[in-house]
Design a protein around this motif. Structure first.
Motif, PDB file in Angstrom:
ATOM      1  N   ALA A   3       0.846  -1.200   0.000  1.00  0.00           N
ATOM      2  CA  ALA A   3       0.000   0.000   0.000  1.00  0.00           C
ATOM      3  C   ALA A   3       0.875   1.242   0.000  1.00  0.00           C
ATOM      4  N   GLU A   4       0.447   2.240  -0.734  1.00  0.00           N
ATOM      5  CA  GLU A   4       1.118   3.532  -0.749  1.00  0.00           C
ATOM      6  C   GLU A   4       0.077   4.633  -0.595  1.00  0.00           C
ATOM      7  N   TRP A   5       0.502   5.738  -0.032  1.00  0.00           N
ATOM      8  CA  TRP A   5      -0.378   6.897   0.057  1.00  0.00           C
ATOM      9  C   TRP A   5      -0.692   7.389  -1.348  1.00  0.00           C
ATOM     10  N   THR A   6      -1.897   7.863  -1.546  1.00  0.00           N
ATOM     11  CA  THR A   6      -2.313   8.361  -2.849  1.00  0.00           C
ATOM     12  C   THR A   6      -2.631   9.855  -2.768  1.00  0.00           C
ATOM     13  N   GLY A   7      -2.734  10.456  -3.930  1.00  0.00           N
ATOM     14  CA  GLY A   7      -3.165  11.844  -3.985  1.00  0.00           C
ATOM     15  C   GLY A   7      -4.541  12.020  -3.387  1.00  0.00           C
ATOM     16  N   SER A   8      -5.390  11.011  -3.533  1.00  0.00           N
ATOM     17  CA  SER A   8      -6.741  11.080  -2.964  1.00  0.00           C
ATOM     18  C   SER A   8      -6.708  11.082  -1.442  1.00  0.00           C
ATOM     19  N   ASP A   9      -5.772  10.345  -0.855  1.00  0.00           N
ATOM     20  CA  ASP A   9      -5.630  10.368   0.609  1.00  0.00           C
ATOM     21  C   ASP A   9      -5.295  11.787   1.071  1.00  0.00           C
ATOM     22  N   ALA A  10      -4.367  12.430   0.364  1.00  0.00           N
ATOM     23  CA  ALA A  10      -3.982  13.806   0.696  1.00  0.00           C
ATOM     24  C   ALA A  10      -5.142  14.762   0.472  1.00  0.00           C
ATOM     25  N   TRP A  11      -5.907  14.528  -0.578  1.00  0.00           N
ATOM     26  CA  TRP A  11      -7.052  15.372  -0.921  1.00  0.00           C
ATOM     27  C   TRP A  11      -8.115  15.300   0.171  1.00  0.00           C
ATOM     28  N   VAL A  12      -8.435  14.080   0.619  1.00  0.00           N
ATOM     29  CA  VAL A  12      -9.420  13.919   1.691  1.00  0.00           C
ATOM     30  C   VAL A  12      -8.910  14.601   2.958  1.00  0.00           C
ATOM     31  N   PHE A  13      -7.657  14.337   3.322  1.00  0.00           N
ATOM     32  CA  PHE A  13      -7.082  14.962   4.516  1.00  0.00           C
ATOM     33  C   PHE A  13      -7.184  16.480   4.445  1.00  0.00           C
ATOM     34  N   SER A  14      -6.882  17.044   3.306  1.00  0.00           N
ATOM     35  CA  SER A  14      -6.894  18.495   3.121  1.00  0.00           C
ATOM     36  C   SER A  14      -8.302  19.076   3.096  1.00  0.00           C
ATOM     37  N   SER A  15      -9.296  18.229   2.926  1.00  0.00           N
ATOM     38  CA  SER A  15     -10.687  18.671   2.840  1.00  0.00           C
ATOM     39  C   SER A  15     -11.419  18.589   4.167  1.00  0.00           C
ATOM     40  N   ILE A  16     -10.748  18.101   5.187  1.00  0.00           N
ATOM     41  CA  ILE A  16     -11.347  17.960   6.515  1.00  0.00           C
ATOM     42  C   ILE A  16     -10.912  19.128   7.383  1.00  0.00           C
ATOM     43  N   LEU A  78       0.474  18.710  11.455  1.00  0.00           N
ATOM     44  CA  LEU A  78       1.022  18.397  10.135  1.00  0.00           C
ATOM     45  C   LEU A  78       0.477  19.363   9.096  1.00  0.00           C
ATOM     46  N   TYR A  79      -0.820  19.592   9.111  1.00  0.00           N
ATOM     47  CA  TYR A  79      -1.439  20.478   8.127  1.00  0.00           C
ATOM     48  C   TYR A  79      -0.898  21.906   8.260  1.00  0.00           C
ATOM     49  N   GLN A  80      -0.860  22.413   9.469  1.00  0.00           N
ATOM     50  CA  GLN A  80      -0.392  23.788   9.668  1.00  0.00           C
ATOM     51  C   GLN A  80       1.072  23.951   9.279  1.00  0.00           C
ATOM     52  N   GLN A  81       1.882  22.983   9.632  1.00  0.00           N
ATOM     53  CA  GLN A  81       3.306  23.057   9.297  1.00  0.00           C
ATOM     54  C   GLN A  81       3.510  23.011   7.788  1.00  0.00           C
ATOM     55  N   ARG A  82       2.863  22.086   7.126  1.00  0.00           N
ATOM     56  CA  ARG A  82       3.083  21.900   5.687  1.00  0.00           C
ATOM     57  C   ARG A  82       2.397  22.967   4.841  1.00  0.00           C
ATOM     58  N   MET A  83       1.316  23.540   5.325  1.00  0.00           N
ATOM     59  CA  MET A  83       0.556  24.510   4.523  1.00  0.00           C
ATOM     60  C   MET A  83       0.945  25.955   4.810  1.00  0.00           C
ATOM     61  N   LYS A  84       1.829  26.175   5.748  1.00  0.00           N
ATOM     62  CA  LYS A  84       2.230  27.535   6.107  1.00  0.00           C
ATOM     63  C   LYS A  84       2.761  28.270   4.868  1.00  0.00           C
ATOM     64  N   GLY A  85       2.159  29.413   4.589  1.00  0.00           N
ATOM     65  CA  GLY A  85       2.578  30.231   3.467  1.00  0.00           C
ATOM     66  C   GLY A  85       2.113  29.736   2.105  1.00  0.00           C
ATOM     67  N   ARG A  86       1.262  28.720   2.088  1.00  0.00           N
ATOM     68  CA  ARG A  86       0.766  28.189   0.817  1.00  0.00           C
ATOM     69  C   ARG A  86      -0.683  28.620   0.629  1.00  0.00           C
ATOM     70  N   GLY A  87      -1.075  28.764  -0.581  1.00  0.00           N
ATOM     71  CA  GLY A  87      -2.438  29.157  -0.898  1.00  0.00           C
ATOM     72  C   GLY A  87      -3.388  27.968  -0.949  1.00  0.00           C
ATOM     73  N   LEU A  88      -4.558  28.230  -1.458  1.00  0.00           N
ATOM     74  CA  LEU A  88      -5.635  27.251  -1.531  1.00  0.00           C
ATOM     75  C   LEU A  88      -5.221  25.927  -2.161  1.00  0.00           C
ATOM     76  N   GLY A  90      -2.128  24.797  -2.414  1.00  0.00           N
ATOM     77  CA  GLY A  90      -0.829  24.360  -1.907  1.00  0.00           C
ATOM     78  C   GLY A  90      -0.807  22.941  -1.395  1.00  0.00           C
ATOM     79  N   TRP A  91      -1.960  22.393  -1.040  1.00  0.00           N
ATOM     80  CA  TRP A  91      -2.016  21.027  -0.519  1.00  0.00           C
ATOM     81  C   TRP A  91      -1.445  20.037  -1.527  1.00  0.00           C
ATOM     82  N   ILE A  92      -1.585  20.328  -2.817  1.00  0.00           N
ATOM     83  CA  ILE A  92      -1.165  19.394  -3.863  1.00  0.00           C
ATOM     84  C   ILE A  92       0.337  19.108  -3.768  1.00  0.00           C
ATOM     85  N   GLU A  93       1.109  20.122  -3.439  1.00  0.00           N
ATOM     86  CA  GLU A  93       2.550  19.943  -3.313  1.00  0.00           C
ATOM     87  C   GLU A  93       2.980  19.632  -1.880  1.00  0.00           C
TER      88      GLU A  93
END
Length: 121
Positions: A3-16, A78-88, A90-93
């Motif tokens: 199993a590997e993390w997918t873009g969809s896993d990140a997308w769901v996480f970023s949408s919560i 995790l979200y706050q650290q990784r998204m700091k200074g990123r726009g709407l 930014g979750w993709i990267e």
């Protein structure tokens, strides 16, 4: 198959959003935010794969019977650290690499009652 993390896993996480069951997002809110941040509709398959993985990683909490999903303290950090200074968008990267750093996701059987996802969309 590993199993590997997918873009969809990140997308769901970023949408919560939220910090617990009292202010967590409903499934309808998650679907709406997912559409807003990626201009695409989340599928039920993507959601039911991501949620147990994110729970097992300690990043989200869920009470599907109450229709509530939220970030745990670790998830918020995790979200706050990784998204700091990123726009709407930014979750993709930002979020996929953060999930990969956690190691392989744990897949477990998880589902929603029949029709719940369709009603939320």
């Amino acid at each position: 198959m590993v199993a590997e993390w997918t873009g969809s896993d990140a997308w769901v996480f970023s949408s919560i959003e939220g910090t617990g069951p009292d202010d967590g997002y409903t499934l309808a809110q998650i679907i709406a935010k997912a559409d807003h941040i990626d201009h695409a509709l989340l599928t039920e398959a993507e959601f039911i794969q991501a949620v147990p993985r994110l729970i097992a990683a300690g990043l989200i909490g869920a009470r599907p019977e109450a229709d509530r999903y939220w970030h745990t303290e670790a998830g918020r950090a995790l979200y706050q650290q990784r998204m700091k200074g990123r726009g709407l968008f930014g979750w993709i990267e930002a979020i996929p690499p953060a999930l990969h750093r956690l190691g392989m996701p744990q897949d477990t059987a998880w589902s929603l009652p029949a029709g719940v996802f369709d009603r939320a969309t």
